[in-house]
Write a protein that holds these residues in place. Structure first.
Motif, short mmCIF file in Angstrom:
data_model
loop_
_atom_site.label_atom_id
_atom_site.label_comp_id
_atom_site.label_asym_id
_atom_site.label_seq_id
_atom_site.Cartn_x
_atom_site.Cartn_y
_atom_site.Cartn_z
N THR A 87 1.16 -1.10 -0.13
CA THR A 87 0.02 0.31 -0.30
C THR A 87 0.74 0.95 -0.44
O THR A 87 2.30 1.21 0.32
N GLU A 88 0.07 2.58 -0.32
CA GLU A 88 1.19 3.59 0.17
C GLU A 88 1.61 3.96 0.94
O GLU A 88 2.91 3.66 1.15
N ASP A 89 1.09 2.40 2.05
CA ASP A 89 1.38 3.53 3.39
C ASP A 89 2.70 2.73 3.60
O ASP A 89 4.32 3.12 4.58
N TYR A 92 5.46 4.60 2.32
CA TYR A 92 6.05 5.20 3.16
C TYR A 92 6.75 4.98 3.44
O TYR A 92 8.26 5.54 4.15
N TRP A 93 6.48 3.81 4.90
CA TRP A 93 8.02 3.45 6.12
C TRP A 93 8.73 2.50 4.94
O TRP A 93 10.06 2.59 5.78
N GLY A 94 8.86 2.11 3.32
CA GLY A 94 9.65 1.12 3.18
C GLY A 94 11.41 2.30 2.47
O GLY A 94 12.21 2.44 2.71
N SER A 95 10.69 3.67 2.60
CA SER A 95 10.91 4.67 1.84
C SER A 95 11.57 5.04 3.48
O SER A 95 13.24 5.77 3.34
N LYS A 96 10.78 5.56 3.81
CA LYS A 96 11.63 6.78 5.04
C LYS A 96 12.80 5.62 5.61
O LYS A 96 14.12 5.81 6.54
N LEU A 97 13.02 3.97 6.10
CA LEU A 97 13.63 2.68 5.80
C LEU A 97 14.95 3.34 4.94
O LEU A 97 15.80 3.75 5.59
N ALA A 98 14.84 3.51 3.31
CA ALA A 98 15.97 3.99 2.90
C ALA A 98 16.39 4.86 3.78
O ALA A 98 17.89 4.61 3.00
N ALA A 111 17.69 9.01 -7.09
CA ALA A 111 16.84 8.79 -8.10
C ALA A 111 15.73 7.83 -8.24
O ALA A 111 16.70 6.27 -8.00
N ASP A 112 14.82 7.37 -7.63
CA ASP A 112 13.94 6.66 -7.71
C ASP A 112 12.59 6.40 -8.88
O ASP A 112 12.62 6.88 -9.71
N MET A 113 12.43 4.92 -9.45
CA MET A 113 11.29 4.67 -9.72
C MET A 113 10.95 2.97 -8.94
O MET A 113 11.12 2.67 -8.56
N TYR A 114 9.93 3.24 -8.58
CA TYR A 114 9.03 2.80 -8.36
C TYR A 114 7.26 3.22 -7.66
O TYR A 114 6.88 4.23 -8.58
N TRP A 115 6.47 2.22 -7.41
CA TRP A 115 4.86 2.08 -7.26
C TRP A 115 4.68 3.30 -6.44
O TRP A 115 5.18 3.18 -4.83
N THR A 412 5.63 -6.96 8.35
CA THR A 412 4.52 -8.76 9.14
C THR A 412 3.03 -8.79 8.49
O THR A 412 2.77 -9.55 8.24
N ARG A 413 2.11 -7.16 8.23
CA ARG A 413 1.58 -7.21 7.74
C ARG A 413 1.12 -7.80 6.08
O ARG A 413 0.23 -8.20 6.00
N ARG A 414 2.27 -7.60 5.34
CA ARG A 414 2.03 -7.47 3.96
C ARG A 414 2.18 -8.95 4.02
O ARG A 414 1.78 -9.51 2.94
#
Lengths: 425, 425
Positions: A87-89, A92-98, A111-115, A412-414
């Motif tokens: 999900t977008e959320d 968001y958390w995966g990108s914050k970890l990055a 430079a990013d390419m993603y959903w 864990t959710r996914r």
């Protein structure tokens, strides 16, 4: 806001550095100013921060999820089913970890390419980095899929106007085997009408080249040329399988290339021909690619991988020396994305890092540049500054444990959602 | 002495681990004992420590001293002149710096070949590691040089009897192009008479193979075979340029091989054929080589380099998967040097590390093994234990600043000596 760094090592000198607002205001042997923040530079060296020229940030969520597999099994049975659930959320958390991993290892631009473009943009805004974010564009040669993707490009482009100037919107056609020629033409025209960059994968594997030859009768660079895509606003990731003629075409049109050594090696895609690219005068930046095919965003490790791979590929130990590698990871990446950053000079954006010299991997200090490329890791970074703002000091980023916890919770959710689906089918 | 580690992650379980004396005494879900040292394992994972199967420890002093040069210029104009000036005390501090770097990045054993054997042995004793130390043997085909080298072997062998059992003496003929056939025979006989291992470089470059073919009419492995050297007590570093017939000979005689991926890439020596070596059933350990051709002793980085290079060399992403790579860096190295270490099991030497799971590079924890090989660096190591003794806790090694300072001072002295000589000549 202003920052005064006193007595820091820069190349072979000890200097004071004044940052005013978002840029370097003065660099000299005795700079005095009233600054909001004072940093004692003793025992530290100043380096430009890294510019990660190709990644998929939120794939941190899939770090170690699937490795050591044939490419098609890896993608179709593991990566895509997981990504379809995000999900977008989550993004968001995966990108914050990055962003956290990048700040800790000295990177201030990616430079990013993603959903879920908005999820990544929100993370970048909050974490204080710079980024060029493309919305991944896939239509699988299906006009019915192309139309909503085009609409998404226009919507996100409009939405990006509300972002801070640290975020640059760009176009992200995934690849020539996932995007139709018609859509590629449309994207090129859209990019040129609006002054946007185009970021795409090209010639990553022999299969891609073979398929292009079979379907279009020409090699990938020639195919892009026929569609009118070649130009200085085109940035190609991977570019592993290239003939001399293709490199000449890239050079002639000022196309830039991003080298992703770890990913190309881990997926057994092939060995990038750095020496030839360099001879053709093509600008080459450095990218980690996503955390599923690397599995790290630490540009120190990536510099070493790039330099060592270039040498053994050319069978010449003088190829891609340390200073050139450091430039590839900082200045070259900044330049191809049109940024006044990637080097330490008055007037440039204050994007930089302070590395600890009292570190075993920095000892003895025969050459700071050599150590940065061949010996150090992100753990040598003490302080990371982007746009004149301190994002990390003494190795600590504000709120890092919360980001780690939330990223774990998203996974864990996914994972639960995927297992539910599997058990139902 | 005893250590009790409570609630630590081991593979996918949470266990308690009891160390008594130098070995693991108990591993289970609820181990209780009176132990001198208690470690809370919450948030930590237990891994076997690394076994660096080929290095030249004291070359830390030359880290970054000369890079990116053609091999002969690098060696003859930079490395050898510097090394010629080194004293036993310099080698002692260089080796202490190496031991410090190894402890900090999770290595507890190294196999060494260098000058001033006593300096390195003293450093190992004090730092608490294990090591197999060979005295470098060069005679350049000159019988007048061979005799004092043989005498040195006998002297050091005798001296090694006074060392703790953490130190193993072994023979170190440098290479077939620097040691005469007569000396190689003598060393093989000496090794077998005394039950010692023989550690040497072999087939590192195409030049070495071509020279061997021209001088001896056979390839390097065949040449060693003709001299009677092949056997399970022979450990060959590099082994880059090998035919299938040579690999079959190695397998037949139980010869072990040490892969040094970073060094082979940085010096543009060539790409190790891991997939073929593995098919032949040859035991392969992992080595960083010295700090002049790497320039790091961090085995995390070396594992990633080895796995990624093996995949792209074989053009097969399934080659050298993470678990096999971790085994190469721990168990395989221990086994080839005859040590009861390199894995976590009751009765084995308590040589292990605790890594921090609350680290961005360990997040999310889909697979600890994947993260160890593809994502982590030495900075993830919290605790290093060797021979049942804690050498590092919370990333801190006793006296580390003093070692850094003394290594720097040794380099300053030697650099001054070289410059003096240059200005006089």
């Amino acid at each position: 806001m202003s920052i005064l760094i006193k007595k820091v090592r820069l190349h072979n000198d000890v200097v004071d550095v004044l940052i005013e607002g978002t840029r370097f205001a003065a660099i000299g042997t005795d700079v005095d100013a009233h600054a909001a923040t004072h940093i004692d530079g003793t025992g530290l060296a100043l380096l430009p921060s890294f510019h990660n020229a190709h990644t998929h940030a939120a794939m941190t969520l899939l770090r170690g999820y699937a490795d050591d597999m044939p490419l098609h099994v890896w993608l179709s049975e593991h990566i895509w089913p997981f990504e379809a659930k995000l999900t977008e959320d989550d993004v968001y958390w995966g990108s914050k970890l990055a962003c956290l991993e990048m700040i800790k290892s000295g990177t201030t631009f990616f430079a990013d390419m993603y959903w879920h473009w908005r999820g990544t943009a929100r993370a970048v805004e909050e974490m204080g980095l710079r980024a060029a974010l493309s919305a991944a564009f896939f239509d699988f040669n299906d006009p019915d899929r192309a139309e909503p993707m085009k609409q998404q490009v226009m919507d996100l482009h409009a939405a990006s106007a509300a972002c801070s100037d640290r975020i640059q919107f760009m176009l992200g056609p995934h690849a020539i085997y996932t995007v139709s020629g018609e859509s590629l033409r449309w994207l090129a025209e859209y990019a040129r009408r609006h002054g946007l960059l185009i970021h795409m994968h090209l010639s990553e594997t022999t299969k891609e080249v073979d398929d292009c030859l079979r379907e279009h009768g020409v090699r990938p660079v020639e195919y892009l040329h026929s569609l009118g895509l070649l130009g200085p606003d085109l940035i190609l990731a991977h570019a592993v399988w290239m003939t001399d003629a293709e490199m000449a075409l890239l050079a002639q049109h000022g196309v830039r290339v991003v080298h992703c050594p770890s990913s190309n090696m881990k997926l057994a895609s092939g060995q990038f021909q750095y020496a030839q690219m360099h001879r053709h005068g093509i600008a080459v930046g450095l990218g980690t690619d996503g955390c599923c095919s690397n599995n790290s965003l630490d540009m120190f490790g990536e510099m070493k991988m790039a330099s060592l791979l270039a040498k053994v590929t050319a069978m010449d130990s003088t190829v891609l020396p340390a200073a050139e590698t450091l430039g590839m990871a900082s200045r070259a990446g900044a330049q191809m994305y049109g940024l006044d950053s990637g080097s330490i000079a008055t007037g440039m954006y204050a994007d930089c890092i302070l590395v600890t010299l009292d570190h075993v991997q920095m000892t003895p200090l025969h050459s700071l540049t050599s150590h940065a490329v061949y010996s150090a890791t992100g753990a040598c970074v003490d302080t990371t500054i982007c746009n004149g703002r301190v994002l990390m000091r003494h190795g600590v980023v504000e709120g890092e444990q919360e980001i780690i916890n939330q990223a774990r919770a998203a996974v864990t959710r996914r994972t639960a959602a995927i297992q539910d689906k599997t058990s139902c089918s």
